[in-house]
Write an enzyme that holds these catalytic residues in place. Structure first.
Site, PDB file in Angstrom:
ATOM      1  N   LYS A  58       0.826  -1.207   0.000  1.00 47.98           N
ATOM      2  CA  LYS A  58       0.000   0.000   0.000  1.00 47.98           C
ATOM      3  C   LYS A  58       0.858   1.254   0.000  1.00 47.98           C
ATOM      4  O   LYS A  58       0.522   2.252  -0.651  1.00 47.98           O
ATOM      5  CB  LYS A  58      -0.946  -0.028   1.200  1.00 47.98           C
ATOM      6  CG  LYS A  58      -2.065  -1.055   1.055  1.00 47.98           C
ATOM      7  CD  LYS A  58      -2.782  -1.346   2.351  1.00 47.98           C
ATOM      8  CE  LYS A  58      -3.797  -2.456   2.177  1.00 47.98           C
ATOM      9  NZ  LYS A  58      -4.391  -2.933   3.436  1.00 47.98           N
ATOM     10  N   GLN A 102      -4.739  -1.755   9.667  1.00 45.77           N
ATOM     11  CA  GLN A 102      -4.480  -3.038   9.022  1.00 45.77           C
ATOM     12  C   GLN A 102      -5.028  -4.156   9.914  1.00 45.77           C
ATOM     13  O   GLN A 102      -4.702  -4.226  11.097  1.00 45.77           O
ATOM     14  CB  GLN A 102      -2.976  -3.236   8.799  1.00 45.77           C
ATOM     15  CG  GLN A 102      -2.609  -4.526   8.095  1.00 45.77           C
ATOM     16  CD  GLN A 102      -3.198  -4.611   6.702  1.00 45.77           C
ATOM     17  OE1 GLN A 102      -3.124  -3.676   5.930  1.00 45.77           O
ATOM     18  NE2 GLN A 102      -3.785  -5.752   6.367  1.00 45.77           N
ATOM     19  N   ASP A 125     -11.278   3.281   4.500  1.00 46.10           N
ATOM     20  CA  ASP A 125     -11.373   1.831   4.317  1.00 46.10           C
ATOM     21  C   ASP A 125     -12.812   1.345   4.485  1.00 46.10           C
ATOM     22  O   ASP A 125     -13.109   0.169   4.293  1.00 46.10           O
ATOM     23  CB  ASP A 125     -10.454   1.121   5.313  1.00 46.10           C
ATOM     24  CG  ASP A 125     -10.105  -0.307   4.894  1.00 46.10           C
ATOM     25  OD1 ASP A 125     -10.178  -0.613   3.687  1.00 46.10           O
ATOM     26  OD2 ASP A 125      -9.774  -1.120   5.769  1.00 46.10           O
TER      27      ASP A 125
END
Length: 291
Positions: A58, A102, A125
């Site tokens: 990423k 994450q 996200d």
């Protein structure tokens, strides 16, 4: 001797590349107008090898898109309280426009509590309850990245959804559930299936669109795919194996995503695009002509 027809592959890698190029153009324009680069903060708990790899990937994609990447690495012993405090601090930081936790963050972490510490306007996200609610009601907000990537793939290949029967296999809060809601919003008739669904094969056989998102290798038997169906395999298991028996499904489907190279690249592309969207809103350039 008749030739076996094979499905057309849905190229997520190529589409993701174009999305990132467009995102890079928008990020550069925001920076030109404001002097500020869009910034994505990634929070990593522990050193799980897969998570470390994903974060590194990423960061590399952020660099290509002209997005500043800020990584916060926390020890595996981090508590839920400490993690939520870090996320709340980032939510208050005007220099951060998007936040990514994450996951999985570890079995000792209350991930829902952690997700809810992310400010909705920075939830690029799409993991908070606020984002799910906004998406479900068609209100402004951020979609979960993988479902958002799936919808972009379906649009890229002109898949008609209105009136079609879509079967989503998987019910996670950030993949299966939002994928079904996005399909419903496009007038598909949606059936959710999961690990306790009885006679899964029979339901899959009726599907015009199959979204496999349960995380079990080859759970979906290729012979159960309806001829001419569209198959979206969002699963990723060891050995580059998806949730669908690809080789057999390809002989029956009209369109199918490969693993890897299908849904995965689109997840990151949507994350970057939504980070730039967030920066645009926070910096006051949303709605302006960015050329």
């Amino acid at each position: 001797m008749s030739r076996i027809q094979t499905a057309r592959l849905m190229d997520g890698t190529g589409l993701a590349r174009r999305v990132v190029e467009e995102t890079a153009h928008r990020a550069a324009e925001i920076t030109r107008r404001t002097g500020v680069r869009p910034c994505l903060a990634t929070v990593l708990v522990g050193e799980d090898p897969a998570s470390v790899t994903y974060v590194r990937m990423k960061r590399a994609r952020c660099a290509k898109a002209g997005i500043e990447s800020r990584q916060i690495s926390l020890p595996a012993t981090t508590t839920t309280a400490e993690l939520t405090e870090t996320l709340r601090s980032l939510s208050l930081d005007a220099g951060v426009h998007g936040i990514l936790l994450q996951h999985p963050a570890g079995p000792h972490i209350d991930e829902r509590a952690a997700f809810e510490a992310i400010a909705p306007e920075k939830d690029v996200d799409g993991v908070t309850i606020s984002s799910f609610g906004a998406m479900s009601f068609g209100l402004p907000g951020f979609t979960s990245c993988t479902p958002g990537g799936i919808m972009r793939l379906l649009d890229e290949y002109d898949v008609e959804l209105a009136g079609r029967h879509a079967v989503v296999v998987g019910r996670s809060a950030i993949l299966g559930k939002p994928a079904g809601m996005l399909l419903l919003a496009r007038d598909a008739t949606v059936t959710y299936c999961h690990s306790r669904t009885r006679d899964l094969s029979a339901i899959v056989r009726e599907a015009d669109v199959v979204v496999a998102a349960v995380g079990r290798p080859r759970l979906i038997n290729g012979e159960d795919i309806k001829p001419g169906a569209v198959v979206i395999d969002a699963g990723y298991n060891p050995g580059n194996v998806g949730d669908v028996d690809f080789d057999t499904a390809r002989t029956r489907a009209r369109l199918i995503t490969p693993v890897p190279g299908g849904v995965g690249p689109m997840t990151i592309a949507v994350l970057l695009a939504q980070t730039v969207d967030a920066a645009s809103r926070q910096l006051g350039t949303a709605g302006e002509n960015t050329g």
